[in-house]
Each structure stands twice: as structure tokens, then as C-alpha cells.
Design a protein around this motif. Structure first.
Motif, short mmCIF file in Angstrom:
data_model
loop_
_atom_site.label_atom_id
_atom_site.label_comp_id
_atom_site.label_asym_id
_atom_site.label_seq_id
_atom_site.Cartn_x
_atom_site.Cartn_y
_atom_site.Cartn_z
N LEU A 645 -3.21 -4.54 -7.71
CA LEU A 645 -2.60 -4.00 -6.50
C LEU A 645 -3.63 -3.66 -5.43
N GLY A 646 -4.88 -3.51 -5.85
CA GLY A 646 -5.92 -3.08 -4.92
C GLY A 646 -5.77 -1.62 -4.54
N VAL A 647 -5.32 -0.80 -5.48
CA VAL A 647 -5.07 0.61 -5.20
C VAL A 647 -6.16 1.46 -5.84
N ALA A 648 -6.56 2.51 -5.14
CA ALA A 648 -7.59 3.41 -5.63
C ALA A 648 -6.97 4.71 -6.12
N GLU A 649 -7.72 5.46 -6.91
CA GLU A 649 -7.28 6.75 -7.41
C GLU A 649 -6.87 7.67 -6.25
N GLY A 650 -5.69 8.26 -6.35
CA GLY A 650 -5.21 9.19 -5.34
C GLY A 650 -4.52 8.55 -4.15
N GLU A 651 -4.55 7.23 -4.08
CA GLU A 651 -3.91 6.54 -2.94
C GLU A 651 -2.39 6.57 -3.10
N PRO A 652 -1.64 6.77 -2.02
CA PRO A 652 -0.18 6.74 -2.14
C PRO A 652 0.30 5.40 -2.67
N LEU A 653 1.23 5.48 -3.61
CA LEU A 653 1.73 4.30 -4.28
C LEU A 653 3.25 4.37 -4.27
N ALA A 654 3.90 3.27 -3.92
CA ALA A 654 5.36 3.21 -3.92
C ALA A 654 5.83 2.55 -5.21
N VAL A 655 6.83 3.17 -5.84
CA VAL A 655 7.49 2.60 -7.00
C VAL A 655 8.93 2.34 -6.57
N VAL A 656 9.38 1.10 -6.73
CA VAL A 656 10.68 0.68 -6.21
C VAL A 656 11.52 0.11 -7.35
N SER A 657 12.75 0.61 -7.48
CA SER A 657 13.71 0.04 -8.43
C SER A 657 14.93 -0.44 -7.67
N ARG A 658 15.92 -0.92 -8.37
CA ARG A 658 17.15 -1.37 -7.73
C ARG A 658 17.94 -0.20 -7.13
N ARG A 659 17.52 1.03 -7.42
CA ARG A 659 18.26 2.21 -6.96
C ARG A 659 17.57 2.98 -5.85
#
Length: 722
Positions: A645-659
Motif C-alpha cells: 500500500l505504501g503506507v507508513a506507521e501512523g499514517e491514516p488508513l481507510a478500511v472499506v467494506s460493502r457497508r
């Protein structure tokens, strides 16, 4: 200043740890209470976690509700008690008149005392006349309860006391992070190892508990059923079954064995990710000692096949002769403070007090006689918790909520919040202004643990007396007072006492002869004996309940000296609570989670708790010390996934489901599988984990599938790390 010390119990988890409350000066001429050690209580022997130590912080008027609130011009504003109660009665009455009694819903909580849970069930069925009552314990222990009833004829979280755990030869701990959810209980696992026993932990994450294990298995979320079946396959293939025990004490083995033999080790390895050598080592460690236990928690239970999963683990115990014998058996680590008692006495959609079934004519007659009503007037079973919430605004038009916060705790939470907003009328009784209370038309401030007396039932089935230590602030009333006043306004003047001991005496009569028989338990005994294990029938033959000692009691009960029943710390030693006394194997087969990863949602999400927060966080998020330790949500992910993902520790991360979508900082760790992410579920708002979770229901327990759903994980555009 009052200086007496009050022995009582923690308001949080199902350990119900013993503590003393001691008044101390507050510096302004008054006093507050502080927690001091209570070493005489056997469950925790003085030890407490941070939540228990800081529990008195919730007694402060700075963090709690101190006045009823009524919504005026879109805002909740302070009001008097009579006006607030009148408004609730009016809202419920209007719904009942216009749409019928089943348009009124009641939603309870696993934190309510036995007296309040009992009264809430009676209030729904007698004062409101509605079948639509359930509680948040449906989200916690219902699959284990259903599995236990199928196999043993009875559901009690642990059929033995916690003190037996260090004396067994091996513990298999499935889906429990005991070190963070019940820290004082970790000592039992430490003592187990000190005594030469072994610990196997099964969890997709290498938690603080898994770090204590002799063997850690990390299956894919949602595959615990296949894992248990694969282990039973190996038990049979390696000749480790206890044939004499199976013949003498069980039924249904041939069908269960055939089902397990379809799950050969290599097949199970492909499903679970647990290697065949690990499977074989697990079987060796479990079968070689003379005794062993399987303990499950929410991991295998909060699945759309949770009842079958529990059944598969019970089958493993039965096939090896590890149930109904000393220091052996299957147990469920109940989560909420009174999750056990809360499901025994009537606030569950299908149950009456004493763990009686609502559709059993004999049970209806017994309870109706205690309540002084016609059995035919009692409604039938209603909807389960999520189904009740899902019906809000359509079939259910008004809702009374007590001690629950479904805006944060329910699956598909954004939908549940929308349904709550669509109600004609919502009333909430709680200690704090929770996210659910903030949506209400009327909010009632009620007493909490240190301000009231009542009983709870811990995870061992030990009924406990929690004593009032301080006087509640002016303007606060008890839940029992609320229900009495509402019942009177709804036309039922009698039958709703406000004295907890008077309620408990009625509960004793209502439970007499039921599976969860409390009729031989009194407040005096609870104070003198440090709790009493149910079933505990009447104190003597022909005693106050008219039920002979031992009546309706499962195996292992038996009367004590002088005709006083001693309670039942250990169940099933002589026979199981089935009609023929035999435990029942249940043939089950693996099936995947309701939602498998795909190209659009390639990762699995699982959820859980952290040590410094509790459940929906409505209370613990108001304690400064706990917030400092756990200030907000996070997304735990493996370094390989983070690199992709190219994400670093503490960086905002989005988790997306069908809901829906949740955003929280990344926490990168090798302690989780690379195909899985984890989020704790204690927080509302943008980081609300239950926005994502799947409400797919177990067909038996109606438990939602919190522990496995398909998601995608992505960086948040325009928001840098920290």
C-alpha cells in the motif's frame, strides 16, 4: 465523613473481580471512593486491571448524566423526572395504540444486574405486552450458549470454577486475548504452566496472550470450524479417541465422526493456513495429559456459523473424554459483566426467568403464576438483537434502551444509526450520554454499580452480591425506579418493586425448577459465602419456594448438609443435563464466512478489544487514565501489506467494506497475518470499526459475524502521516 469499607465487585467484565471501596477526602470537605485490594475474593485474589482501578472516576458528575433530558427544538435539554417519565409513557402508549404492542421494542444490556434484567423482561411482557425485547449479549455469548445447550442440555459459561484451570494438563484457548480482555485471569494460565501444563492459543494475531503460549496457531479469520474438524480427524486417525467414554456418556458419535473424517489435514491446512505439523502437535499436546480443556471466546463464536464452530470444539472434548470429568471440559469465557445472568432471567427474546423457554407451556404457566398474570397474556418469542434493530422505523416504531450503545456496538452500525433516527420515539436510560443516548427523545440518568445493590453472575456461574457503597447524587434514580414508574403510567400499578432484594426474592421463585435455578440463593448467603454457584435449588425440601432440593438441577448438584443446597461449582460429573444424561455429538461441516475476499475486497477484517477500553467505550472513554493509554482507533496490518500500500506507521488508513468506510492510523506489526487487518471496536465516528462489520446471522444463535468480513485497505488521499 463515612469511613466504612464496602466489599463489592468491579462493574466491567465477567470476572466480576472483588474489590473494596473506601471513602477518602476529596479536598473540598467531601469524600470520594477509592478502590482498595480485596484479597479474600477467590477469582482475582486482589488483582485488578486498569479499568477496575479507575472505575470510581465514572462516579464523578463531570463525566456522567445528572438530570433527565428531553429533546426540545432539536436539542436535549434538562427536565424534571415526572415530565421525562410522562413523556416516555406517552410515546410508548401512542405507539401501542396506533400500531399494536409489538411496535414497541426494548433493548437491554449485559451490564444490568440480575434484578434489573429480570424486571426488564417482566416490564416488556407485562407492562408493555410486547414480544420485541432482546439485549446486547446476543452479540457476545449466544453461539456458545446455543452450542452448549445442544451438546450438554445446559448453558453455563464455565461448567467448572476458574481455580480448576491451573490443575488441568492442557488448555486450548480459542479466539481469546485474555491478557487484554480479562487481565487478572491471566494468572490462571501462568499457574497452569508453572504446574507443568501446556497452553495452546488459537488466534489470527500474535496477541499478548499468544505470547504466553507453548504453541500458537494463527488461522485465517472465519476458519475455526475447519480447524476443529481437522483436529478431530487426526484424533480418530491416530487412535486417540476414548471409546469407553463415548460408549457410556455420549450419543451421536457415528455421524460426528463421519463429518470430521471428511476434513483431512491437508484440506484443513489449505483452508486455515495452519500447517499439518502444527495440527499434529496440537493433537499430541491436547491428548497426552490425563486432563485437558477447550476454552472459547468471541473469536470462534462471533461468526455466521458460530454455533457449529462451538459444537466442533465440544465434539473434540467429547471424543477424547474431556468433558464431565475433573479438570477437563469445554467452557466459554463470557465477556460482559453480567452476560451470564443477563441471558438467564428474561431479557432475551426467547427466554423467561430461570433459563426457561418462552414457547414452553409449562414454563409460561410457572412464571405467569409468579407474576400474577394469565399465561395466555404473555407474548411469544420476539426478534433477536440485530433483527430488532433492523426493524426500527418500520415494524418497530418506539424503543426503550437500557445500558446499551448499539450505535457503536452493533454490526453494520451506520445502518443501525439510521434506523434509530427513523424511530417515532426513542428513550434511553444510562449512566452517561452515549452515542445512542445522544439520538434519544428522552434520556434518563440512572444509578451505577457503587450506588446500588444487586446481584450479578460471573463467567463461572457464581452468583455475587454487589453492594451499595455510596449514595447517588441528587437527581439520579435507579433502573428499578424507572420501570416501576413507567409501568404505573402504562396502567400496571403493582408488581414492580424498587428494592433489589425484594426483586431477587421474586426472581428466586420465578427461577425455581428451571435450568438456572436460583431458588436456594439468598442475599445473606451471597454475603457470607463469597457467592454461590447455580443451579442451587431451594434451601430445604418444602422450603420457601416449594421446590425440593435438587429439583431441576443438572448433574453434580446434590444437597448439602442439613438440607441446604451448597450450589454447583462443577457440572456434569455424574450426568449431563439432557433427558438421557448423555452428552450429544453434533455432526457439523465446514463452510466459509458469509463474505469471502474477492478482487474488490481482497483482505479480511477482524475486530476485538484493547486492554484500556471496554465494549463500546461509552464509559472507559470518559476516564482520563484509560484514554491516555488507548486514545483512539487504529488499523493493525502486516508489513507486507503496508509495503504494497505504501503506507507508513501512523499514517491514516481507510478500511472499506460493502457497508461503509472507516479511517484510522496504521499500526504495522508482524503479529498479524498478511491477509488480515484488525481494528478495535471501542470508538464512534470516523474510526468506528462496526461501520464495516457484516450482520450475517448464525441460523441458530442469531449471532452476527463480527469476526470476519471482506474489506479493501487504501491510503487516504491528501492526509499525511503523523
Amino acid at each position: 465523613m463515612q469511613t466504612s469499607v464496602t466489599p463489592t465487585h468491579c462493574p466491567y467484565c465477567a470476572l466480576q473481580c472483588g474489590m473494596n471501596l473506601t471513602p477518602v477526602p476529596d479536598g473540598d470537605g467531601g469524600s470520594v471512593v477509592e478502590v482498595t485490594e480485596r484479597a479474600d475474593f477467590p477469582v482475582n485474589r486482589g488483582a485488578l486491571c486498569g479499568k477496575g482501578r479507575t472505575a470510581p472516576a465514572l462516579l464523578s458528575s463531570r463525566v456522567r448524566l445528572t438530570s433527565p433530558l428531553i429533546r426540545r427544538d432539536g436539542e436535549l435539554r434538562p427536565a424534571g423526572w415526572d415530565e421525562a417519565l410522562d413523556r416516555i409513557a406517552e410515546g410508548l402508549s401512542r405507539t401501542r395504540t396506533e400500531h399494536g404492542p409489538d411496535a414497541c421494542g426494548v433493548f437491554g444490556g449485559g451490564g444490568l444486574t440480575n434484578e434489573k434484567a429480570y424486571t426488564l423482561g417482566k416490564f416488556a411482557r407485562v407492562a408493555l405486552g410486547t414480544s420485541q425485547i432482546d439485549y446486547n449479549g446476543r452479540f457476545c455469548m449466544s453461539s456458545a450458549a446455543a452450542g452448549g445447550i445442544k451438546a450438554f442440555g445446559l448453558d453455563r459459561g464455565l461448567p467448572f470454577p476458574l481455580e480448576d484451570i491451573p490443575r488441568t494438563g492442557c488448555v486450548v484457548l480459542v479466539g481469546s486475548n485474555l491478557a487484554e480482555t480479562m487481565p487478572p485471569a491471566l494468572r490462571y494460565l501462568t499457574e497452569l504452566k508453572e504446574n507443568g501444563g501446556t497452553l495452546i492459543v488459537i488466534d489470527p494475531r500474535r496477541t499478548r496472550t499468544a505470547e504466553q503460549a507453548d504453541l500458537h496457531l494463527a488461522p485465517r479469520p472465519g476458519t475455526d470450524l475447519a480447524l476443529a474438524l481437522g483436529l478431530l480427524h487426526l484424533v480418530v486417525a491416530e487412535g486417540r479417541t476414548d471409546e469407553a467414554y463415548i460408549q457410556e456418556r455420549t450419543s451421536g458419535w457415528e455421524e460426528a465422526r463421519a463429518a470430521a473424517m471428511a476434513h483431512w489435514p491437508e484440506y484443513v491446512e489449505r483452508i486455515t493456513g495452519v500447517s499439518v505439523p502444527q495440527l499434529r502437535e496440537t493433537v499430541r499436546m491436547f491428548c497426552e495429559p490425563e486432563s485437558a480443556m477447550v476454552l472459547t471466546a468471541r473469536g470462534p463464536e462471533q461468526q455466521s456459523k458460530g454455533t457449529d464452530t462451538v459444537g466442533a470444539w465440544i465434539n473434540l472434548c467429547l471424543a477424547t473424554g474431556r468433558a464431565g470429568r475433573p479438570f477437563s471440559g469445554y467452557g466459554c469465557l463470557t465477556g460482559q459483566g453480567n452476560g451470564q445472568g443477563g441471558r438467564e432471567h428474561g431479557q432475551k427474546a426467547d427466554q423467561l426467568p430461570g433459563y426457561r423457554k418462552l414457547d414452553d407451556p409449562a414454563a409460561r404457566r410457572h412464571v405467569a403464576e409468579v407474576w400474577g398474570v394469565d399465561p395466555d397474556s404473555l407474548p411469544g418469542p420476539g426478534r433477536s438483537a440485530y433483527e430488532l434493530l433492523d426493524a426500527m422505523g418500520t415494524d418497530i416504531r418506539s424503543l426503550l434502551v437500557m445500558a446499551s450503545n448499539p450505535v457503536v456496538s452493533a454490526p453494520r452500525a451506520a445502518h443501525v444509526e439510521e434506523r434509530l433516527r427513523s424511530l417515532d420515539f426513542l428513550a434511553v436510560a444510562d449512566v452517561v450520554l452515549s452515542e445512542t443516548a445522544a439520538l434519544a427523545d428522552v434520556v434518563l440518568p440512572v444509578t451505577q454499580w457503587a450506588e446500588e445493590t444487586g446481584t450479578t453472575t460471573n463467567l463461572e456461574g457464581r452468583v455475587l452480591l454487589r453492594k451499595q457503597a455510596i449514595t447517588p447524587p441528587e437527581g439520579i434514580r435507579s433502573d428499578l425506579y424507572v420501570m416501576r414508574e413507567l409501568a404505573a403510567r402504562l396502567g400496571v400499578e403493582k408488581g414492580f418493586p424498587t428494592d433489589p432484594e425484594e426483586v431477587f426474592e421474586e426472581l428466586r421463585r420465578a427461577s425455581a425448577g428451571g435450568a438456572a435455578d436460583y431458588s436456594g440463593i439468598t442475599y445473606r448467603r451471597l454475603a457470607e459465602e463469597n457467592g454461590v454457584f447455580w443451579p442451587c435449588p431451594a434451601e430445604e425440601p418444602g422450603g420457601p419456594t416449594g421446590v425440593a432440593a435438587g429439583a431441576g438441577a443438572p448433574a453434580g448438584a446434590g444437597a448439602g448438609a442439613g438440607g441446604v443446597h451448597p450450589g454447583t461449582p462443577r457440572l456434569f460429573l455424574d450426568r449431563f443435563a439432557t433427558p438421557d444424561g448423555r452428552a450429544r455429538f453434533v455432526a457439523v461441516n465446514h463452510r466459509p464466512p458469509a463474505e469471502e475476499p474477492d478482487e474488490e475486497y481482497p483482505v479480511l477484517l477482524t475486530t476485538g478489544r484493547v486492554v484500556s477500553q471496554y465494549q463500546s467505550g461509552a464509559q472507559t472513554r470518559r476516564v482520563d487514565e484509560l484514554n491516555a493509554a488507548a486514545p483512539g482507533p487504529f488499523v493493525e496490518l502486516h508489513p507486507r501489506l503496508a509495503e504494497r500500500l505504501g503506507v507508513a506507521e501512523g499514517e491514516p488508513l481507510a478500511v472499506v467494506s460493502r457497508r461503509g468506510r472507516a479511517v484510522a492510523p496504521a499500526r504495522i506489526t508482524t503479529a498479524i497475518r498478511a491477509d488480515t487487518v484488525f481494528m478495535p471496536f471501542h470508538w464512534p465516528g470516523e474510526g468506528r470499526a462496526n461501520t464495516l462489520t457484516n450482520p450475517a446471522l448464525d441460523p441458530v444463535s442469531r449471532m452476527p459475524e463480527f469476526k470476519a468480513c471482506a474489506v479493501r485497505v487504501e491510503r487516504v488521499a491528501g492526509r499525511g502521516g503523523r
